[in-house]
Design an enzyme around this catalytic site. Structure first.
Site, PDB file in Angstrom:
ATOM      1  N   ARG A 133     -15.548  63.932  81.473  1.00  0.00           N
ATOM      2  CA  ARG A 133     -16.614  64.901  81.204  1.00  0.00           C
ATOM      3  C   ARG A 133     -17.982  64.209  81.128  1.00  0.00           C
ATOM      4  O   ARG A 133     -18.148  63.121  81.653  1.00  0.00           O
ATOM      5  CB  ARG A 133     -16.260  65.680  79.922  1.00  0.00           C
ATOM      6  CG  ARG A 133     -14.922  66.431  80.062  1.00  0.00           C
ATOM      7  CD  ARG A 133     -14.601  67.249  78.844  1.00  0.00           C
ATOM      8  NE  ARG A 133     -15.587  68.302  78.644  1.00  0.00           N
ATOM      9  CZ  ARG A 133     -15.689  69.029  77.527  1.00  0.00           C
ATOM     10  NH1 ARG A 133     -14.853  68.807  76.520  1.00  0.00           N
ATOM     11  NH2 ARG A 133     -16.605  69.960  77.425  1.00  0.00           N
ATOM     12  N   ASN A 156      -8.726  65.530  65.429  1.00  0.00           N
ATOM     13  CA  ASN A 156      -9.609  65.849  66.547  1.00  0.00           C
ATOM     14  C   ASN A 156     -10.983  66.079  65.924  1.00  0.00           C
ATOM     15  O   ASN A 156     -11.250  67.169  65.409  1.00  0.00           O
ATOM     16  CB  ASN A 156      -9.135  67.093  67.299  1.00  0.00           C
ATOM     17  CG  ASN A 156     -10.032  67.385  68.500  1.00  0.00           C
ATOM     18  OD1 ASN A 156     -11.125  66.813  68.635  1.00  0.00           O
ATOM     19  ND2 ASN A 156      -9.584  68.265  69.370  1.00  0.00           N
ATOM     20  N   HIS A 212      -7.742  64.600  71.588  1.00  0.00           N
ATOM     21  CA  HIS A 212      -8.712  65.491  72.236  1.00  0.00           C
ATOM     22  C   HIS A 212      -7.978  66.379  73.216  1.00  0.00           C
ATOM     23  O   HIS A 212      -7.139  65.892  73.996  1.00  0.00           O
ATOM     24  CB  HIS A 212      -9.791  64.693  72.982  1.00  0.00           C
ATOM     25  CG  HIS A 212     -10.593  63.858  72.058  1.00  0.00           C
ATOM     26  ND1 HIS A 212     -11.544  64.393  71.230  1.00  0.00           N
ATOM     27  CD2 HIS A 212     -10.541  62.537  71.783  1.00  0.00           C
ATOM     28  CE1 HIS A 212     -12.063  63.423  70.499  1.00  0.00           C
ATOM     29  NE2 HIS A 212     -11.462  62.292  70.795  1.00  0.00           N
ATOM     30  N   PRO A 253     -15.431  70.532  64.145  1.00  0.00           N
ATOM     31  CA  PRO A 253     -16.263  71.719  64.329  1.00  0.00           C
ATOM     32  C   PRO A 253     -15.994  72.471  65.629  1.00  0.00           C
ATOM     33  O   PRO A 253     -15.755  71.867  66.673  1.00  0.00           O
ATOM     34  CB  PRO A 253     -17.692  71.167  64.316  1.00  0.00           C
ATOM     35  CG  PRO A 253     -17.558  69.706  64.538  1.00  0.00           C
ATOM     36  CD  PRO A 253     -16.220  69.312  63.989  1.00  0.00           C
ATOM     37  N   ASN A 254     -16.026  73.783  65.497  1.00  0.00           N
ATOM     38  CA  ASN A 254     -15.886  74.751  66.595  1.00  0.00           C
ATOM     39  C   ASN A 254     -14.453  74.930  67.083  1.00  0.00           C
ATOM     40  O   ASN A 254     -14.195  75.816  67.898  1.00  0.00           O
ATOM     41  CB  ASN A 254     -16.806  74.391  67.788  1.00  0.00           C
ATOM     42  CG  ASN A 254     -18.272  74.465  67.403  1.00  0.00           C
ATOM     43  OD1 ASN A 254     -18.710  75.469  66.849  1.00  0.00           O
ATOM     44  ND2 ASN A 254     -19.012  73.400  67.634  1.00  0.00           N
ATOM     45  N   ALA A 273     -16.988  67.381  68.214  1.00  0.00           N
ATOM     46  CA  ALA A 273     -18.269  66.738  68.575  1.00  0.00           C
ATOM     47  C   ALA A 273     -18.606  65.557  67.660  1.00  0.00           C
ATOM     48  O   ALA A 273     -19.341  64.640  68.072  1.00  0.00           O
ATOM     49  CB  ALA A 273     -19.387  67.767  68.541  1.00  0.00           C
ATOM     50  N   ARG A 297     -12.936  81.277  73.861  1.00  0.00           N
ATOM     51  CA  ARG A 297     -13.921  80.949  74.894  1.00  0.00           C
ATOM     52  C   ARG A 297     -13.512  79.637  75.565  1.00  0.00           C
ATOM     53  O   ARG A 297     -12.757  78.857  75.012  1.00  0.00           O
ATOM     54  CB  ARG A 297     -15.308  80.766  74.263  1.00  0.00           C
ATOM     55  CG  ARG A 297     -15.825  82.022  73.590  1.00  0.00           C
ATOM     56  CD  ARG A 297     -17.289  81.876  73.223  1.00  0.00           C
ATOM     57  NE  ARG A 297     -18.082  81.563  74.417  1.00  0.00           N
ATOM     58  CZ  ARG A 297     -19.312  81.063  74.363  1.00  0.00           C
ATOM     59  NH1 ARG A 297     -19.879  80.794  73.208  1.00  0.00           N
ATOM     60  NH2 ARG A 297     -19.976  80.819  75.472  1.00  0.00           N
ATOM     61  N   TYR A 345     -10.340  74.212  77.163  1.00  0.00           N
ATOM     62  CA  TYR A 345      -9.617  73.980  75.909  1.00  0.00           C
ATOM     63  C   TYR A 345      -8.298  74.737  75.790  1.00  0.00           C
ATOM     64  O   TYR A 345      -7.602  74.594  74.789  1.00  0.00           O
ATOM     65  CB  TYR A 345     -10.527  74.337  74.723  1.00  0.00           C
ATOM     66  CG  TYR A 345     -11.778  73.473  74.677  1.00  0.00           C
ATOM     67  CD1 TYR A 345     -11.677  72.088  74.591  1.00  0.00           C
ATOM     68  CD2 TYR A 345     -13.048  74.035  74.746  1.00  0.00           C
ATOM     69  CE1 TYR A 345     -12.805  71.292  74.563  1.00  0.00           C
ATOM     70  CE2 TYR A 345     -14.185  73.239  74.708  1.00  0.00           C
ATOM     71  CZ  TYR A 345     -14.061  71.873  74.622  1.00  0.00           C
ATOM     72  OH  TYR A 345     -15.175  71.075  74.597  1.00  0.00           O
ATOM     73  N   GLU A 398      -6.029  59.823  67.135  1.00  0.00           N
ATOM     74  CA  GLU A 398      -7.150  60.659  67.577  1.00  0.00           C
ATOM     75  C   GLU A 398      -6.673  61.509  68.756  1.00  0.00           C
ATOM     76  O   GLU A 398      -6.081  60.974  69.703  1.00  0.00           O
ATOM     77  CB  GLU A 398      -8.299  59.735  68.003  1.00  0.00           C
ATOM     78  CG  GLU A 398      -9.506  60.441  68.585  1.00  0.00           C
ATOM     79  CD  GLU A 398     -10.568  59.420  69.051  1.00  0.00           C
ATOM     80  OE1 GLU A 398     -10.419  58.194  68.787  1.00  0.00           O
ATOM     81  OE2 GLU A 398     -11.537  59.861  69.691  1.00  0.00           O
TER      82      GLU A 398
HETATM   83  O1  CA2 Z   1     -11.529  67.869  73.941  1.00  0.00           O
HETATM   84  C1  CA2 Z   1     -11.632  67.935  72.716  1.00  0.00           C
HETATM   85  O2  CA2 Z   1     -10.685  68.193  71.967  1.00  0.00           O
HETATM   86  C2  CA2 Z   1     -13.016  67.766  72.066  1.00  0.00           C
HETATM   87  O3  CA2 Z   1     -12.833  67.027  70.857  1.00  0.00           O
HETATM   88  C3  CA2 Z   1     -13.524  69.164  71.778  1.00  0.00           C
HETATM   89  C4  CA2 Z   1     -14.964  69.204  71.260  1.00  0.00           C
HETATM   90  C5  CA2 Z   1     -15.884  68.367  72.130  1.00  0.00           C
HETATM   91  O4  CA2 Z   1     -17.182  68.307  71.540  1.00  0.00           O
HETATM   92  C6  CA2 Z   1     -15.362  66.957  72.323  1.00  0.00           C
HETATM   93  O5  CA2 Z   1     -16.240  66.264  73.189  1.00  0.00           O
HETATM   94  C7  CA2 Z   1     -13.975  66.991  72.952  1.00  0.00           C
HETATM   95  C8  CA2 Z   1     -15.504  70.631  71.246  1.00  0.00           C
HETATM   96  C9  CA2 Z   1     -14.664  71.635  70.517  1.00  0.00           C
HETATM   97  C10 CA2 Z   1     -15.216  72.992  70.784  1.00  0.00           C
HETATM   98  O6  CA2 Z   1     -14.155  73.907  70.849  1.00  0.00           O
HETATM   99  C11 CA2 Z   1     -14.399  75.133  71.367  1.00  0.00           C
HETATM  100  C12 CA2 Z   1     -13.283  75.923  71.610  1.00  0.00           C
HETATM  101  C13 CA2 Z   1     -13.448  77.164  72.153  1.00  0.00           C
HETATM  102  C14 CA2 Z   1     -14.715  77.675  72.435  1.00  0.00           C
HETATM  103  C15 CA2 Z   1     -15.814  76.895  72.182  1.00  0.00           C
HETATM  104  C16 CA2 Z   1     -15.649  75.617  71.635  1.00  0.00           C
END
Ligand code: CA2
Length: 146
Positions: free
Chosen positions: A110, A77, A103, A12-13, A80, A20, A25, A101
């Site tokens: 974090r 990946n 990330h 997700p996301n 969340a 953003r 990221y 896996e």
């Molecule tokens: O570091 C990673 O790849 C995560 O899996 C990314 C997740 C986070 O919840 C994990 O703890 C670590 C979040 C992805 C959200 O991606 C976004 C990208 C751009 C703008 C907003 C969110």
């Protein structure tokens, strides 16, 4: 060289990548990352499918489908869901291929709630903190072992 199948799952996301929080990221969009993965796989003679979903059940359905279509590796990946989803762990436990896996960020650097991963109990390898490079490293490791 035999042709193998790999499934890349983005949780997700991650469809928001490049729009953003680039400081966490990176600047690349998900399409940028997937295009590079498709290119790398083609060069190495692998079939690759990249999917993103904001829905836990869709990710689980994709893992179930991989059990029956000769997918040799899942790169995931879970975003969340990494930190919450026993259901994704259970689905991966029912899959017999290799699991890596990935990330983008170093989850251990974090917030404390990101330090635990359910998926890591199943993953054969875990890559965190290398940005999009982590996906490419996962594929390279696979090609090297082929
Ligand atoms: O570091 C990673 O790849 C995560 O899996 C990314 C997740 C986070 O919840 C994990 O703890 C670590 C979040 C992805 C959200 O991606 C976004 C990208 C751009 C703008 C907003 C969110």
């Amino acid at each position: 060289m035999s042709v193998h199948k790999v499934l890349v799952l983005h949780g997700p996301n991650l469809n928001l990548l490049g729009t953003r929080q680039p400081e966490i990221y990176g600047q690349e969009t998900l399409d940028d990352i997937n295009s590079r993965l498709y290119e790398k796989a083609a060069v190495n003679g692998w079939d690759i499918v990249c999917r993103q979903s904001n829905h836990e059940g869709e990710l689980i359905d994709a893992i179930h489908a991989a059990r029956n279509d000769d997918t040799a590796l899942i790169v995931i990946n879970p975003a969340a869901y990494t930190h919450t989803s026993v259901a994704i762990l259970d689905a991966l436990n029912a899959y017999e291929g290799r699991v890596i896996e990935v990330h983008l960020s170093n989850i251990h650097k974090r917030e404390a709630f990101r330090h635990h991963s359910y998926v890591s109990r199943r993953a054969d390898g875990v890559i965190a903190g290398l940005g999009s490079q982590g996906y490419y490293v996962a594929l390279d490791a696979l090609f090297a072992a082929d």
